[in-house]
Design an enzyme around this catalytic site. Structure first.
Site, PDB file in Angstrom:
ATOM      1  CG  HIS A   1      -3.473   2.291   3.896  1.00 32.61           C
ATOM      2  ND1 HIS A   1      -4.574   2.497   3.077  1.00 32.61           N
ATOM      3  CD2 HIS A   1      -2.643   2.533   3.203  1.00 32.61           C
ATOM      4  CE1 HIS A   1      -4.354   2.850   1.835  1.00 32.61           C
ATOM      5  NE2 HIS A   1      -3.007   3.021   2.083  1.00 32.61           N
TER       6      HIS A   1
ATOM      7  CG  HIS B   1      -0.229  10.821   3.506  1.00 34.09           C
ATOM      8  ND1 HIS B   1       1.103  11.027   3.005  1.00 34.09           N
ATOM      9  CD2 HIS B   1      -1.105  10.553   2.912  1.00 34.09           C
ATOM     10  CE1 HIS B   1       0.947  10.452   1.628  1.00 34.09           C
ATOM     11  NE2 HIS B   1      -0.467  10.176   1.528  1.00 34.09           N
TER      12      HIS B   1
END
Length: 255
Positions: free
Chosen positions: A114, A203
């Site tokens: 995620h 990220h």
């Protein structure tokens, strides 16, 4: 016939008196008001563990430690974009993992993939519904978008207990996510919760290692980026944002 009927009535009443002999004197008037007494259960053998004495056992999850202690009524919460792995991504992951194994063989695959859009914050139970409703309102104005990654980055958490190998989003994805997190920050401020990082690096962590291994991994960072560039990972279509509050999951669809 009447003698026989009366005999049956007396016999039945006598039987009732014998059945209730331990509880009453067989007074038919008091029987109407008598309540059934239930025996209390014996709970002496049932273990009771107070939540205040909860102790985190890091051996149950590969040495990971909580960022903050478990407190009853407080729910660990964060907002994020979920990534669904496909065949191309799994091929890339295995190559990156094999390279990291050359440095440290005790690296682990992240539980789920995620991109965080908030820090992990503590939300009280009675605020969950209103918090989720407010998030839904502000996210419903955002359009779905394309997201892609352009580099591998190494991160270490604030406590220096874990190091992460991650894929960083490209410039256009970052610009869109910055706008989104600004709106999410406004919601967090309403609830007096910490906002996201001032200059966030969006990220997706894919591997983690115990302790601070940043220095060792930076030595092979160029090799990891070469692997990513040679794989040409597909662009992903993002049409929803998620929020995890304790064991509850919320989903907000974009336009």
């Amino acid at each position: 016939m009447s003698f026989s009927y009366c005999t049956i009535q007396m016999s039945a009443l006598s039987s009732l008196c014998e059945y209730d002999s331990e509880e009453s004197d067989c007074d038919t008037k008091s029987t109407k008001n008598k309540k059934l007494k239930l025996r209390l259960p014996d709970l002496s053998a049932v273990p009771v563990i107070p939540t205040e004495n909860y102790t985190d056992n890091c051996d149950l999850h590969a040495g990971r430690l909580r960022s903050f202690p478990h407190v009853r009524g407080n729910w660990s919460s964060f907002v994020y974009i979920q990534y669904t792995e496909d065949e191309d991504f799994l091929k890339l992951f295995k190559k990156l993992q094999a390279k990291v194994f050359e440095i440290d063989g005790s690296c682990y695959k992240c539980d789920d993939f995620h991109i965080s859009l908030s820090k992990t914050v503590v939300l009280q139970y009675h605020l969950i519904t209103s918090f989720s409703t407010t998030l839904q309102k502000i996210l419903s104005d955002f359009e779905s978008f394309k997201l892609s990654y352009d580099s591998v980055k190494i991160y270490c958490n604030e406590e220096n207990t874990r190091t992460f190998v991650a894929l960083e989003v490209d410039h256009f994805s970052k610009k869109y996510l910055m706008h989104m997190t600004d709106k999410i920050d406004n919601v967090l401020k309403e609830y007096n919760l910490p906002t996201f990082y001032e200059n966030p690096s969006f990220h997706m962590s894919i591997l983690w290692l115990n302790g601070n291994k940043k220095a060792q991994l930076i030595n092979i960072l160029d090799n990891l980026n070469d692997i990513l560039l040679n794989k040409n990972l597909k662009t992903i279509h993002i049409n929803k944002v998620n929020c995890k509050v304790g064991n509850k999951y919320f989903q907000y669809f974009l336009l």
